[in-house]
Design an enzyme around this catalytic site. Structure first.
Site, PDB file in Angstrom:
ATOM      1  N   LYS A  23     -20.697  18.201  -8.989  1.00 43.84           N
ATOM      2  CA  LYS A  23     -20.703  19.593  -8.511  1.00 43.84           C
ATOM      3  C   LYS A  23     -19.759  20.461  -9.335  1.00 43.84           C
ATOM      4  O   LYS A  23     -20.124  21.554  -9.763  1.00 43.84           O
ATOM      5  CB  LYS A  23     -20.308  19.622  -7.029  1.00 43.84           C
ATOM      6  CG  LYS A  23     -20.231  21.031  -6.449  1.00 43.84           C
ATOM      7  CD  LYS A  23     -20.411  21.027  -4.952  1.00 43.84           C
ATOM      8  CE  LYS A  23     -19.120  20.758  -4.209  1.00 43.84           C
ATOM      9  NZ  LYS A  23     -18.199  21.913  -4.217  1.00 43.84           N
ATOM     10  N   SER A 167      -4.449  23.377  -7.680  1.00 44.13           N
ATOM     11  CA  SER A 167      -5.863  23.596  -7.345  1.00 44.13           C
ATOM     12  C   SER A 167      -6.624  23.948  -8.610  1.00 44.13           C
ATOM     13  O   SER A 167      -6.271  24.885  -9.321  1.00 44.13           O
ATOM     14  CB  SER A 167      -5.968  24.739  -6.325  1.00 44.13           C
ATOM     15  OG  SER A 167      -7.219  25.376  -6.429  1.00 44.13           O
ATOM     16  N   ASP A 315     -11.130  15.482  -2.376  1.00 39.50           N
ATOM     17  CA  ASP A 315     -12.377  15.591  -1.612  1.00 39.50           C
ATOM     18  C   ASP A 315     -12.770  14.276  -0.948  1.00 39.50           C
ATOM     19  O   ASP A 315     -13.665  14.247  -0.105  1.00 39.50           O
ATOM     20  CB  ASP A 315     -13.511  16.067  -2.524  1.00 39.50           C
ATOM     21  CG  ASP A 315     -13.311  17.521  -2.944  1.00 39.50           C
ATOM     22  OD1 ASP A 315     -12.624  18.261  -2.221  1.00 39.50           O
ATOM     23  OD2 ASP A 315     -13.830  17.904  -4.001  1.00 39.50           O
TER      24      ASP A 315
HETATM   25  C1  S3P Z   1     -13.051  22.026  -7.014  1.00 40.03           C
HETATM   26  C2  S3P Z   1     -11.728  21.868  -6.772  1.00 40.03           C
HETATM   27  C3  S3P Z   1     -11.156  21.335  -5.530  1.00 40.03           C
HETATM   28  C4  S3P Z   1     -12.208  20.645  -4.681  1.00 40.03           C
HETATM   29  C5  S3P Z   1     -13.490  21.387  -4.636  1.00 40.03           C
HETATM   30  C6  S3P Z   1     -14.052  21.617  -6.033  1.00 40.03           C
HETATM   31  C7  S3P Z   1     -13.489  22.592  -8.291  1.00 40.03           C
HETATM   32  O1  S3P Z   1     -10.610  22.397  -4.778  1.00 40.03           O
HETATM   33  O2  S3P Z   1     -11.723  20.448  -3.370  1.00 40.03           O
HETATM   34  O3  S3P Z   1     -14.450  20.658  -3.890  1.00 40.03           O
HETATM   35  O4  S3P Z   1     -14.674  22.441  -8.654  1.00 40.03           O
HETATM   36  O5  S3P Z   1     -12.656  23.211  -8.962  1.00 40.03           O
HETATM   37  P1  S3P Z   1      -9.116  22.897  -5.105  1.00 40.03           P
HETATM   38  O6  S3P Z   1      -9.100  23.093  -6.547  1.00 40.03           O
HETATM   39  O7  S3P Z   1      -8.928  24.183  -4.381  1.00 40.03           O
HETATM   40  O8  S3P Z   1      -8.256  21.794  -4.582  1.00 40.03           O
END
Ligand code: S3P
Length: 433
Positions: A23, A167, A315
């Protein structure tokens, strides 16, 4: 699809399953190629509601997508030629869409509005809007969506400092803005969040250097479109990995899974718990490490999950908590307060699901303590959160056979990241012995 799904306890999981595309990499393949003028093919893109949200928003800025069976062609005029959207950009349930695209909007010479569904409207946005404001971007917002970004390159300054949270969504937002700033940026991250954006942009010609905690960007280098082969999603594989690891006698092959070291916390955690997981045929696809995984079931024991492991398994923590429910001894998850601001409050949602299934769980502000024992079939609610729905399915598969089936309410939440999840569950059941 019905919004309730009933899962019976299952025997060992055996066979081979190819999981859908990653994803995070799918979002980035769409967005990064949209920034570059020209065309690129994306193979193995995840076809899910979240990625559709990103496509819907990019179309509003003038990007076109031609979809065929095995690939998507991105045709873009390039970021310089984007046109203002006709209305607010609806990011649906997708935190990745809203946060990454607000960074792109910072470099566009017009106002962009962002909104999403009920869950997205409750998630914190100051974590991207504050650093964007530091870069000179004018934003119009409370703490949450909807919000508006008044972009433009003239007053866009570089970013220099540490981000408020570890993040990848926040980091990527600032990276996209920094590409269009009038001066270089230095972005320090408090933890090792996924680095797919940095890898992809570097391969497309951006001047971006990243070491363990610092990203340096020199803006202005032209981006070239680039074909992307999206590997299987380790976060999708994690459900089957954890189910197989928990159910003795399982032997499951999961070919072509992305194993970026900033995503493999789930493998490290399961191995610490005693799981047998092998990585074979290690290779690279479009700048990302990929491997074929083999998972064998057996007894697990409780562990402490904390610190940098949390960022690398963020996740997968609800499903690891399910594994903890069957492990011998106690498992503690700490440093995971971020789980409270995901698609649902995943600490509360996981704890209530496990309690309904007969597990002793103590909820903490930044995690939980799970006492290993048995799982009993029950009726549980996904809270509209895809990862809770799929974690509940894993718990149901591993539950006591005499305890009856588990009914998962709002099971259609899986559409967000894994639309074929229930079909794959049935398929695995049919090959189960
Ligand atoms: C993601 C980063 C994560 C993850 C999310 C997808 C991404 O969130 O939980 O499902 O694609 O950058 P955070 O970066 O806010 O932790």
């Amino acid at each position: 699809m019905s919004d309730e799904f009933v899962v019976r306890p299952g025997g060992p999981l055996r066979g081979t399953l190819r999981v859908p595309g990653d994803k995070s990499i799918s979002h980035r393949a769409l967005i990064c190629n949209a920034l570059a003028p020209g065309e690129a093919q994306i193979y193995g893109l995840l076809d899910s509601a979240d990625c559709r949200s990103t496509m819907t928003c990019l179309r509003q800025w003038g990007v076109e997508f031609d979809e065929s069976d095995d690939r998507i062609l991105v045709r873009s005029p390039g970021q310089d030629e984007f046109r203002p959207a006709d209305g607010v950009l609806d990011c649906g349930n997708s935190g990745t869409s809203i946060r990454l695209l607000s960074g792109v909007a910072a470099g566009l010479p017009f106002r962009s509005g962002f909104d999403g569904d009920h869950s997205l409207r409750s998630r914190p946005m100051r974590r991207v809007l504050d650093p964007l404001e530091q870069m000179g971007v004018r934003v119009d917002s409370a703490a949450t969506a909807p919000f508006w970004v008044d972009g433009g390159t003239e007053s866009l300054r570089g970013f220099d400092g540490e981000l408020p949270v570890a993040s990848a969504q926040v980091k990527s937002c600032i990276v996209f803005a920094a590409l269009r700033a009038g001066e270089p940026s230095r972005i320090v991250e408090p933890g090792p969040s996924r680095d797919h954006t940095e890898r992809m942009l570097a391969a497309m010609g951006a001047q971006i250097e990243a070491d363990s905690a610092t990203i340096r960007i020199h803006p202005g280098a032209p981006l070239r479109p680039r074909d992307v082969e999206v590997p299987g999603d380790i976060s999708a594989a994690a459900y089957w990995m954890i189910a197989a690891a928990m159910i003795p006698g399982s032997e499951l092959n999961l070919p072509n899974v992305g194993v970026n070291p900033r995503r493999t916390g789930v493998i490290d955690a399961l191995r610490q718990m005693g799981a047998r997981i092998e990585l074979g045929n290690l290779r690279e696809a479009s700048g990302e490490p990929v491997a074929d995984l083999v998972v064998r079931g057996g007894p697990l024991h409780g562990v402490l999950l904390d610190d940098e492991m949390i960022v690398r398994a963020v996740d997968e923590l609800p499903t690891l908590a399910v594994a903890a429910a069957l492990a011998q001894g106690v498992t503690e998850i700490r440093d995971a307060a971020e789980l409270r601001v995901k698609e649902s409050d995943r600490i509360a949602a996981t704890a209530s699901m496990l309690r309904a299934m007969g597990v002793e769980v103590e909820e903490r502000p930044d995690g939980m303590r799970v006492v290993g024992g048995q799982l009993q079939g029950a009726t549980v609610d996904s809270h509209g959160d895809h990862r809770i729905a799929m974690s509940a399915a894993v718990a149901a598969l591993a539950s006591e056979s005499e305890s009856g089936p588990t009914t998962i309410r709002r099971a259609d939440a899986v559409e967000i990241s894994y639309p074929g999840f229930w079909r794959d569950l049935d398929r695995l059941r049919h090959v189960a012995v």
